[in-house]
Design a protein around this motif. Sequence first.
Motif, PDB file in Angstrom:
ATOM      1  N   LYS A 105      20.013  -5.284  -5.931  1.00 48.09           N
ATOM      2  CA  LYS A 105      21.142  -6.065  -6.455  1.00 48.09           C
ATOM      3  C   LYS A 105      21.050  -6.307  -7.962  1.00 48.09           C
ATOM      4  O   LYS A 105      22.044  -6.618  -8.606  1.00 48.09           O
ATOM      5  CB  LYS A 105      21.211  -7.433  -5.737  1.00 48.09           C
ATOM      6  N   THR A 106      19.847  -6.188  -8.505  1.00 52.83           N
ATOM      7  CA  THR A 106      19.682  -6.420  -9.945  1.00 52.83           C
ATOM      8  C   THR A 106      18.817  -5.304 -10.536  1.00 52.83           C
ATOM      9  O   THR A 106      18.086  -4.612  -9.811  1.00 52.83           O
ATOM     10  CB  THR A 106      18.961  -7.761 -10.234  1.00 52.83           C
ATOM     11  N   ALA A 107      18.906  -5.184 -11.864  1.00 55.34           N
ATOM     12  CA  ALA A 107      18.083  -4.170 -12.537  1.00 55.34           C
ATOM     13  C   ALA A 107      16.604  -4.502 -12.354  1.00 55.34           C
ATOM     14  O   ALA A 107      15.767  -3.601 -12.206  1.00 55.34           O
ATOM     15  CB  ALA A 107      18.438  -4.135 -14.023  1.00 55.34           C
ATOM     16  N   THR A 108      16.284  -5.781 -12.320  1.00 52.20           N
ATOM     17  CA  THR A 108      14.878  -6.171 -12.143  1.00 52.20           C
ATOM     18  C   THR A 108      14.377  -5.776 -10.754  1.00 52.20           C
ATOM     19  O   THR A 108      13.250  -5.297 -10.606  1.00 52.20           O
ATOM     20  CB  THR A 108      14.708  -7.688 -12.391  1.00 52.20           C
ATOM     21  N   GLU A 109      15.234  -5.915  -9.755  1.00 52.59           N
ATOM     22  CA  GLU A 109      14.826  -5.496  -8.410  1.00 52.59           C
ATOM     23  C   GLU A 109      14.604  -3.981  -8.385  1.00 52.59           C
ATOM     24  O   GLU A 109      13.630  -3.488  -7.793  1.00 52.59           O
ATOM     25  CB  GLU A 109      15.889  -5.905  -7.370  1.00 52.59           C
ATOM     26  N   LEU A 110      15.485  -3.245  -9.055  1.00 56.12           N
ATOM     27  CA  LEU A 110      15.313  -1.788  -9.132  1.00 56.12           C
ATOM     28  C   LEU A 110      13.983  -1.453  -9.816  1.00 56.12           C
ATOM     29  O   LEU A 110      13.226  -0.586  -9.353  1.00 56.12           O
ATOM     30  CB  LEU A 110      16.491  -1.154  -9.911  1.00 56.12           C
ATOM     31  N   ALA A 111      13.686  -2.160 -10.904  1.00 59.09           N
ATOM     32  CA  ALA A 111      12.435  -1.917 -11.633  1.00 59.09           C
ATOM     33  C   ALA A 111      11.234  -2.175 -10.729  1.00 59.09           C
ATOM     34  O   ALA A 111      10.261  -1.409 -10.725  1.00 59.09           O
ATOM     35  CB  ALA A 111      12.373  -2.818 -12.865  1.00 59.09           C
ATOM     36  N   ARG A 112      11.310  -3.243  -9.930  1.00 61.16           N
ATOM     37  CA  ARG A 112      10.192  -3.580  -9.043  1.00 61.16           C
ATOM     38  C   ARG A 112       9.991  -2.505  -7.985  1.00 61.16           C
ATOM     39  O   ARG A 112       8.855  -2.110  -7.679  1.00 61.16           O
ATOM     40  CB  ARG A 112      10.439  -4.946  -8.396  1.00 61.16           C
ATOM     41  N   VAL A 113      11.094  -1.991  -7.433  1.00 67.05           N
ATOM     42  CA  VAL A 113      10.991  -0.911  -6.445  1.00 67.05           C
ATOM     43  C   VAL A 113      10.361   0.323  -7.109  1.00 67.05           C
ATOM     44  O   VAL A 113       9.479   0.976  -6.536  1.00 67.05           O
ATOM     45  CB  VAL A 113      12.384  -0.569  -5.864  1.00 67.05           C
ATOM     46  N   MET A 114      10.787   0.608  -8.337  1.00 61.31           N
ATOM     47  CA  MET A 114      10.266   1.797  -9.009  1.00 61.31           C
ATOM     48  C   MET A 114       8.772   1.656  -9.319  1.00 61.31           C
ATOM     49  O   MET A 114       8.020   2.621  -9.246  1.00 61.31           O
ATOM     50  CB  MET A 114      11.080   2.091 -10.268  1.00 61.31           C
ATOM     51  N   GLY A 115       8.352   0.459  -9.640  1.00 63.28           N
ATOM     52  CA  GLY A 115       6.925   0.216  -9.849  1.00 63.28           C
ATOM     53  C   GLY A 115       6.160   0.445  -8.550  1.00 63.28           C
ATOM     54  O   GLY A 115       5.097   1.075  -8.532  1.00 63.28           O
ATOM     55  N   ALA A 116       6.730  -0.037  -7.443  1.00 63.11           N
ATOM     56  CA  ALA A 116       6.093   0.129  -6.131  1.00 63.11           C
ATOM     57  C   ALA A 116       5.995   1.616  -5.770  1.00 63.11           C
ATOM     58  O   ALA A 116       4.973   2.084  -5.256  1.00 63.11           O
ATOM     59  CB  ALA A 116       6.895  -0.622  -5.071  1.00 63.11           C
ATOM     60  N   VAL A 117       7.058   2.353  -6.053  1.00 58.25           N
ATOM     61  CA  VAL A 117       7.051   3.791  -5.739  1.00 58.25           C
ATOM     62  C   VAL A 117       5.992   4.499  -6.613  1.00 58.25           C
ATOM     63  O   VAL A 117       5.249   5.359  -6.124  1.00 58.25           O
ATOM     64  CB  VAL A 117       8.445   4.424  -5.953  1.00 58.25           C
ATOM     65  N   GLY A 118       5.901   4.090  -7.870  1.00 55.82           N
ATOM     66  CA  GLY A 118       4.884   4.674  -8.756  1.00 55.82           C
ATOM     67  C   GLY A 118       3.483   4.455  -8.211  1.00 55.82           C
ATOM     68  O   GLY A 118       2.652   5.374  -8.196  1.00 55.82           O
ATOM     69  N   LEU A 119       3.229   3.245  -7.738  1.00 55.80           N
ATOM     70  CA  LEU A 119       1.897   2.929  -7.195  1.00 55.80           C
ATOM     71  C   LEU A 119       1.622   3.747  -5.931  1.00 55.80           C
ATOM     72  O   LEU A 119       0.533   4.308  -5.759  1.00 55.80           O
ATOM     73  CB  LEU A 119       1.798   1.420  -6.903  1.00 55.80           C
ATOM     74  N   ALA A 120       2.630   3.830  -5.050  1.00 58.59           N
ATOM     75  CA  ALA A 120       2.468   4.591  -3.798  1.00 58.59           C
ATOM     76  C   ALA A 120       2.209   6.071  -4.111  1.00 58.59           C
ATOM     77  O   ALA A 120       1.337   6.713  -3.509  1.00 58.59           O
ATOM     78  CB  ALA A 120       3.711   4.437  -2.933  1.00 58.59           C
ATOM     79  N   GLN A 121       2.958   6.586  -5.058  1.00 60.80           N
ATOM     80  CA  GLN A 121       2.808   8.002  -5.420  1.00 60.80           C
ATOM     81  C   GLN A 121       1.405   8.274  -5.949  1.00 60.80           C
ATOM     82  O   GLN A 121       0.781   9.284  -5.633  1.00 60.80           O
ATOM     83  CB  GLN A 121       3.846   8.324  -6.514  1.00 60.80           C
ATOM     84  N   ASN A 122       0.905   7.338  -6.737  1.00 63.17           N
ATOM     85  CA  ASN A 122      -0.428   7.444  -7.305  1.00 63.17           C
ATOM     86  C   ASN A 122      -1.482   7.423  -6.190  1.00 63.17           C
ATOM     87  O   ASN A 122      -2.424   8.234  -6.176  1.00 63.17           O
ATOM     88  CB  ASN A 122      -0.610   6.266  -8.270  1.00 63.17           C
TER      89      ASN A 122
END
Length: 437
Positions: free
Chosen positions: A355-372
């Motif tokens: 719903k917000t750009a910050t929520e999108l950023a948090r999801v992207m950080g989570a995906v980055g960590l999972a990918q790593n």
Amino acid sequence: MKNVFNVAQGLKTMMRTSRIPGFYNLSVAERLSRIVEYAGLTEEEARLLSKEGNLSLDIADKMVENVIGTMAYPFSVALNFLIDGKEYIVPMVIEETSVVAAASNAAKMTRAKGGIFTDATDPIMIGQVQLTEVTSPFTARMKILEHRDEILKLANEQDPVLVKFGGGARDVEVKVVDSPAGPMVITHLLVDVRDAMGANAVNTMCEAVAPLIERLTGGKVCLRIVSNLADKRLVRARATVAKEEVGGEEGVDAIVKAWAFAASDPYRAATHNKGILNGCIAVALATGQDHRAIEAGAHAYAARTGRYMPLSVWEKDENGDLAGTLEMPMAVGLVGGATKTHPVAKVAVKILGVKTATELARVMGAVGLAQNLAALRALALEGIQAGHMRLHARNIAIQAGATGDLIDRVAEQMVRERKIRFDRAQELVKEFTEKVA
Ligand code: MEV
């Protein structure tokens, strides 16, 4: 399409040059015909470029300049993401095999311990105003700081909508830098950009305050531009992975060691961070972000101490489980840009449910960590798994009656064939013994 091709054939006599005056004023079809001619494209190749998929040529032509077609990429979804207690299906656009499967697998591994937990700073972007030709730069710095409120007021007048939504210029920082072209006074305008990526808003504000800065200091302003080292717009993610998920404590140690390699060698750190960005950028592409800004921010942040470092840390916790954390800038937006113009990006945002750009950023950080996590697990444990396989094969060989040198010969053959079975071991023992006899 036939028309485009015919026109192109008709132009065949033209000289091959990259100078095509007025090219940008032509229609998409006309531009394509020029390129068909220039590169000798076949009718089929021209048709491929102009084939409309989920991005119409009309929209594409409005997005950027000199459009002659569009290009499709796979649009996938990564599953299993539990982030801050909420389920997410994550759209990813990427050309590289295994990335999506790896993200899904890693996300699954985090679920037993509650998934991935994230946090983010306010969406503060930095705009830079470069002041040159100042005789006393430190006095200039003070004068700029003394007029902080006036600068902020002027900046905020540029974007009443942003201010209405709770954003706006928040603070002013000023530094004197020594450059090859002499001392410069650099003003940072800190702007809360809310749900925008923010580059446009920040650039406009920087341009607006530049004349005031010149008046206050008597210097000359040169650049007025957003910084992609968005270190005041950080996202943080952390997850714990039960040791059983990574082959026990031995696996945890191997992953920690793999991270330690990145922490001590920039050559490895670059690849380590590339793995993180595999995840972040795939989501950025799906949701229509400025992915170059994310990459630039990530690498600059990784090098902020003067030494290029991994963006994540992996360690063993008190239970012997694997604990990972990640911190990186994440300048993403939900208003403006391709997120709003690309029809598929809108669908991606809907699938993601942010719903917000910050929520999108948090999801992207989570995906980055999972990918790593997925990459390190694959890289660090493959060796261990291969080792385990060999041990297992030796045991089976012994059970099948192998002794002495024969144990390793039978075991190696079974590993090579990927058939680590008692019946195969028996066959091999017989075969090798008969050969010797
Ligand atoms: C490949 O795209 C990404 C990896 O090289 C990342 C890494 O080495 O950590 C697997």
